[in-house]
Structure formats: structure tokens, C-alpha cells
Design a protein around this motif. Structure first.
Motif, PDB file in Angstrom:
ATOM      1  N   GLN A 274       0.819  -1.201   0.000  1.00 59.93           N
ATOM      2  CA  GLN A 274       0.000   0.000   0.000  1.00 59.93           C
ATOM      3  C   GLN A 274       0.857   1.257   0.000  1.00 59.93           C
ATOM      4  OE1 GLN A 274      -1.843   0.991   3.661  1.00 59.93           O
ATOM      5  NE2 GLN A 274      -3.476   2.214   2.748  1.00 59.93           N
ATOM      6  N   LYS A 275       1.919   1.270   0.799  1.00 63.91           N
ATOM      7  CA  LYS A 275       2.809   2.428   0.841  1.00 63.91           C
ATOM      8  C   LYS A 275       3.439   2.682  -0.525  1.00 63.91           C
ATOM      9  CE  LYS A 275       4.086   1.973   5.737  1.00 63.91           C
ATOM     10  NZ  LYS A 275       5.202   1.689   6.674  1.00 63.91           N
ATOM     11  N   GLN A 276       3.833   1.600  -1.194  1.00 53.18           N
ATOM     12  CA  GLN A 276       4.443   1.741  -2.511  1.00 53.18           C
ATOM     13  C   GLN A 276       3.430   2.275  -3.518  1.00 53.18           C
ATOM     14  OE1 GLN A 276       7.774   1.255  -3.336  1.00 53.18           O
ATOM     15  NE2 GLN A 276       7.139   2.204  -5.273  1.00 53.18           N
ATOM     16  N   TRP A 277       2.171   1.815  -3.387  1.00 51.72           N
ATOM     17  CA  TRP A 277       1.133   2.277  -4.309  1.00 51.72           C
ATOM     18  C   TRP A 277       0.885   3.771  -4.126  1.00 51.72           C
ATOM     19  CZ3 TRP A 277      -3.629   4.635  -4.411  1.00 51.72           C
ATOM     20  CH2 TRP A 277      -4.294   4.592  -5.639  1.00 51.72           C
ATOM     21  N   GLU A 290      -3.261   9.708   1.866  1.00 49.61           N
ATOM     22  CA  GLU A 290      -2.757   9.265   3.158  1.00 49.61           C
ATOM     23  C   GLU A 290      -3.245   7.837   3.401  1.00 49.61           C
ATOM     24  OE1 GLU A 290      -5.218   8.939   5.747  1.00 49.61           O
ATOM     25  OE2 GLU A 290      -6.587   9.421   4.126  1.00 49.61           O
ATOM     26  N   PRO A 291      -2.533   7.064   4.201  1.00 47.08           N
ATOM     27  CA  PRO A 291      -2.788   5.620   4.263  1.00 47.08           C
ATOM     28  C   PRO A 291      -4.025   5.194   5.041  1.00 47.08           C
ATOM     29  CG  PRO A 291      -1.034   6.214   5.782  1.00 47.08           C
ATOM     30  CD  PRO A 291      -1.349   7.448   4.998  1.00 47.08           C
ATOM     31  N   ILE A 292      -4.638   6.091   5.803  1.00 50.10           N
ATOM     32  CA  ILE A 292      -5.767   5.707   6.645  1.00 50.10           C
ATOM     33  C   ILE A 292      -7.092   5.784   5.897  1.00 50.10           C
ATOM     34  CG2 ILE A 292      -6.879   6.055   8.878  1.00 50.10           C
ATOM     35  CD1 ILE A 292      -3.908   5.318   9.015  1.00 50.10           C
ATOM     36  N   TYR A 293      -7.276   6.826   5.102  1.00 46.68           N
ATOM     37  CA  TYR A 293      -8.557   7.036   4.426  1.00 46.68           C
ATOM     38  C   TYR A 293      -8.402   7.009   2.906  1.00 46.68           C
ATOM     39  CZ  TYR A 293     -10.253   8.293   9.059  1.00 46.68           C
ATOM     40  OH  TYR A 293     -10.588   8.255  10.386  1.00 46.68           O
ATOM     41  N   SER A 294      -7.918   8.121   2.328  1.00 49.73           N
ATOM     42  CA  SER A 294      -7.869   8.209   0.868  1.00 49.73           C
ATOM     43  C   SER A 294      -7.000   7.131   0.245  1.00 49.73           C
ATOM     44  CB  SER A 294      -7.374   9.596   0.440  1.00 49.73           C
ATOM     45  OG  SER A 294      -6.116   9.888   1.031  1.00 49.73           O
ATOM     46  N   GLN A 326     -10.416  14.531   1.537  1.00 45.35           N
ATOM     47  CA  GLN A 326     -10.687  15.334   2.718  1.00 45.35           C
ATOM     48  C   GLN A 326      -9.427  15.788   3.456  1.00 45.35           C
ATOM     49  OE1 GLN A 326     -14.259  14.102   5.053  1.00 45.35           O
ATOM     50  NE2 GLN A 326     -14.296  12.333   3.681  1.00 45.35           N
ATOM     51  N   GLY A 327      -8.254  15.559   2.886  1.00 43.71           N
ATOM     52  CA  GLY A 327      -7.022  16.045   3.496  1.00 43.71           C
ATOM     53  C   GLY A 327      -6.437  15.062   4.485  1.00 43.71           C
ATOM     54  N   GLY A 328      -5.622  15.597   5.414  1.00 45.76           N
ATOM     55  CA  GLY A 328      -4.986  14.762   6.419  1.00 45.76           C
ATOM     56  C   GLY A 328      -3.713  14.092   5.957  1.00 45.76           C
ATOM     57  N   GLN A 329      -3.196  14.505   4.800  1.00 43.28           N
ATOM     58  CA  GLN A 329      -2.055  13.815   4.211  1.00 43.28           C
ATOM     59  C   GLN A 329      -0.705  14.333   4.692  1.00 43.28           C
ATOM     60  OE1 GLN A 329      -3.838  16.144   2.826  1.00 43.28           O
ATOM     61  NE2 GLN A 329      -2.597  17.453   1.507  1.00 43.28           N
ATOM     62  N   ASP A 334       6.393  11.195   4.949  1.00 46.33           N
ATOM     63  CA  ASP A 334       7.454  10.184   4.887  1.00 46.33           C
ATOM     64  C   ASP A 334       7.198   9.157   3.794  1.00 46.33           C
ATOM     65  OD1 ASP A 334       5.252   9.474   6.705  1.00 46.33           O
ATOM     66  OD2 ASP A 334       6.341   7.585   6.949  1.00 46.33           O
ATOM     67  N   LEU A 335       5.953   9.083   3.327  1.00 50.09           N
ATOM     68  CA  LEU A 335       5.623   8.124   2.271  1.00 50.09           C
ATOM     69  C   LEU A 335       6.207   8.524   0.922  1.00 50.09           C
ATOM     70  CD1 LEU A 335       1.857   7.431   3.103  1.00 50.09           C
ATOM     71  CD2 LEU A 335       3.790   5.900   3.500  1.00 50.09           C
TER      72      LEU A 335
END
Length: 342
Positions: A274-277, A290-294, A326-329, A334-335
Motif C-alpha cells: 500500500q505504501k508503494q502504491w 494518506e494511508p488511513i482514508y484516501s 478530505q485532506g490529512g495527508q 514520509d511516504l
């Protein structure tokens, strides 16, 4: 009361996803709003309007110290002249983050506890005699809908302009099966944004869809009516197909087709794939998820759109999807930042 001086302009920006022109997808870029606070700017604006109207000078907040909610609300409201008292919790006392620094830096007083239950108990006790507004976790309050409703009004116009067509005006007597001209999709976290949109667009030709992230669909639905009451919304239910879940298939070769299972994705769990994607998506589009939502919903959404284009006709095949980022990125830079060699 401190004069309203801090809130910047909150423009609505809609764009195609670079490199994905063939897809019937547009993105509402709330991630471009200041500090990466995204749609929480709009919620906080409504809360601030409520505070101004009722001449309230102090706010008591509580929630996760590393979460986007506390980071955005402490920063926005303090810089708007509000005194902020914060009760926070963290499951990892050694973790340090961008959001935590914002929370600590913008709270006039702060107490942080080792678990959510203890923090909630402290908040419940303190709110009894608090000389200001005590907001529950995630800031669920009628004020949020004040800010969101003005957002939906402008967004409806922007979507209409984007489609270069005239969307049907709201009509309480209009049939519920009118032609869907656009789909507005977003994640369901606390549910405030989704429920506000569901209420506003109920009698329009824009279909609102929410993707469950972090909570089971059945569990969240059981709380829907209470959330709507807290937000000052009508107690209307979502129709079939408006609340979606992210699923993944276990494709182990040793499992028979009969035993193949589908599991919901664990909230907050990040995999290297997922991080690589997310990294590749950013390099191709200049859009940071960001990895939690979007980051959890965009990949399945792109697969879905691709499959719809190959599938027989459906209501969603010809209706463009407007995805609300919705932001939060910002906490997850670090990604994408290249690590310097040692």
C-alpha cells in the motif's frame, strides 16, 4: 470576543486526476486547503460561527493526540481567538508526530492519558462545570453542519459547471428515482461529513456514497440516527448502495473456491504494498494520499471504474464520480520524501 480574522478563503477545486483522463473520475481537492486540514476547515468554520453567535470564548476538546481532528481544531480555533482546553489520549506514549506537535502547541491546557476510556471519563467529569462549549470526540455538533452545508451549496454549483449541464434543483416532491447525473463519494470516518451530504443532496440528482473506513457497516448504522440528531439533521436512512465497504479477497491457492473468504480491511493497518502504491500514485499525479482514508479507497475506486467501463450498462457506468479528498495527508510526508543516504 476575538474578531473573525484567521479563516482564509476556502475555495472549491475540482480537477481530473492527472494521467487518468480515460476514467470518469474527478477529484474535489480539499487536500489543498491550508496545513492539509482539508474538509475539517469547513467543519471548524461552522463551529466558529456557532461560538461567535453564542458569544462563547472557550472550548473543551478531547480525542486522539495523533489524530487529524484534534490537530486541526486546536490550531484553527486557537488562531481564531478561542481558548482551547484539550484532553487527549495515545496508545503509544513514545510516538511523536506532526499532529501531536500541533495539538500541544495550540492547546492552552492539555492532559494526555494512556487510553481512550480514561480520557473520556476525564472529559465527562470536566464538562459538567465547564464555562464554554464541550465538544465530543470528533467534534460532532450542529455547528459542523453549518459549515458543511454552505460547502455543499457551492459544490453543487461547481459540479454542475464541471458537467456543463444543469443539475435538477432541489424539490421535496421530486421522485426518488430521478436520473443520477453525478456521484459524490467520500470516506465515512466519524460520519459527520457523509451524513451532512446525505441530507443536503437527498432530493437532487447527485448520489452520495460513503465508504466505511475503520468501523463495520452494521455498527456504524446502529449509531446513525443519534449522529444525525447531534448534527441537527433529518433522521433519514441511506438507500441500498450508498454505504460501501472495502473488501479484499484471500486468494490462497490451497483454499477451495467454496472456502474463499472476503475480509474487511483493518483500520490503520499499513502494508508495504500500500505504501508503494501511494508513492507511485503521487509520482504519477502529484496528489498525495494518506494511508488511513484516501489511500485505502482510491485504489479500489480506480479498479471499480475500470471494471464498470468493461461491464454491461449500469447507473454508475455513465455517471461521473466526484471523489472528495478530505485532506490529512501532511502527517504522512514520509511516504513520498526521498531518504538521504547515510
Amino acid at each position: 470576543m476575538h474578531k473573525f480574522t484567521f479563516f482564509p478563503e476556502l475555495p472549491i477545486q475540482i480537477s481530473e486526476v492527472p494521467g487518468l483522463a480515460p476514467f470518469n473520475l474527478r477529484m474535489i481537492r480539499d487536500d489543498l486547503l491550508p496545513f492539509g486540514f482539508g474538509t475539517k476547515w469547513r467543519k471548524a468554520f461552522g463551529i466558529f460561527q456557532y461560538l461567535q453567535k453564542n458569544q462563547i470564548h472557550k472550548v473543551l476538546l478531547w480525542g486522539a493526540i495523533h489524530g487529524n481532528y484534534l490537530a486541526s481544531f486546536t490550531c484553527i480555533l486557537r488562531r481564531s481567538g478561542i481558548t482551547i482546553d484539550t484532553i487527549a489520549y495515545t496508545r503509544d506514549p513514545h510516538l511523536r508526530s506532526y499532529n501531536e506537535r500541533l495539538v500541544r502547541g495550540h492547546s492552552h491546557t492539555i492532559s494526555c492519558y494512556a487510553n481512550r476510556k480514561e480520557a473520556h471519563a476525564v472529559w465527562l467529569d470536566k464538562k459538567k462545570n465547564y464555562p464554554g462549549l464541550s465538544l465530543p470526540e470528533f467534534g460532532i455538533h450542529v455547528g459542523q453542519n453549518l459549515g458543511l452545508r454552505s460547502f455543499w451549496q457551492e459544490l453543487e454549483k461547481k459540479i454542475s459547471q464541471s458537467l456543463d449541464t444543469s443539475l435538477d434543483q432541489k424539490d421535496a416532491n421530486s421522485p426518488t428515482n430521478q436520473k443520477i447525473k453525478a456521484i459524490l463519494r467520500m470516506e465515512i470516518g466519524s460520519g459527520a461529513t457523509f451524513l451532512s451530504a446525505l441530507d443536503y443532496f437527498k432530493e437532487t440528482s447527485i448520489l452520495v456514497q460513503g465508504v466505511m473506513v475503520g468501523e463495520k457497516k452494521e455498527t456504524w448504522i446502529s449509531k446513525r440516527e443519534d449522529l444525525q440528531k447531534q448534527l441537527g439533521l433529518r433522521t433519514i436512512a441511506a438507500s441500498e448502495g450508498q454505504i460501501l465497504e472495502i473488501v479484499k479477497e484471500n486468494k490462497s491457492k490451497i483454499e477451495s473456491e467454496k472456502d474463499k473468504v472476503t475480509k474487511t480491511v483493518s483500520f490503520g493497518k499499513q502494508t508495504q504494498v500500500q505504501k508503494q502504491w501511494i508513492y507511485d500514485f503521487y509520482r504519477n499525479t502529484d496528489i498525495l494520499l494518506e494511508p488511513i482514508y484516501s489511500g485505502m479507497t482510491m485504489n479500489p475506486l480506480l479498479r471499480e471504474i475500470h471494471e464498470m467501463q468493461l461491464s454491461p450498462s449500469s447507473v454508475m457506468q455513465t455517471s461521473p464520480i466526484f471523489y472528495l479528498h478530505q485532506g490529512g495527508q501532511i502527517q504522512h510526508l514520509d511516504l513520498i520524501l526521498e531518504k538521504e543516504p547515510r
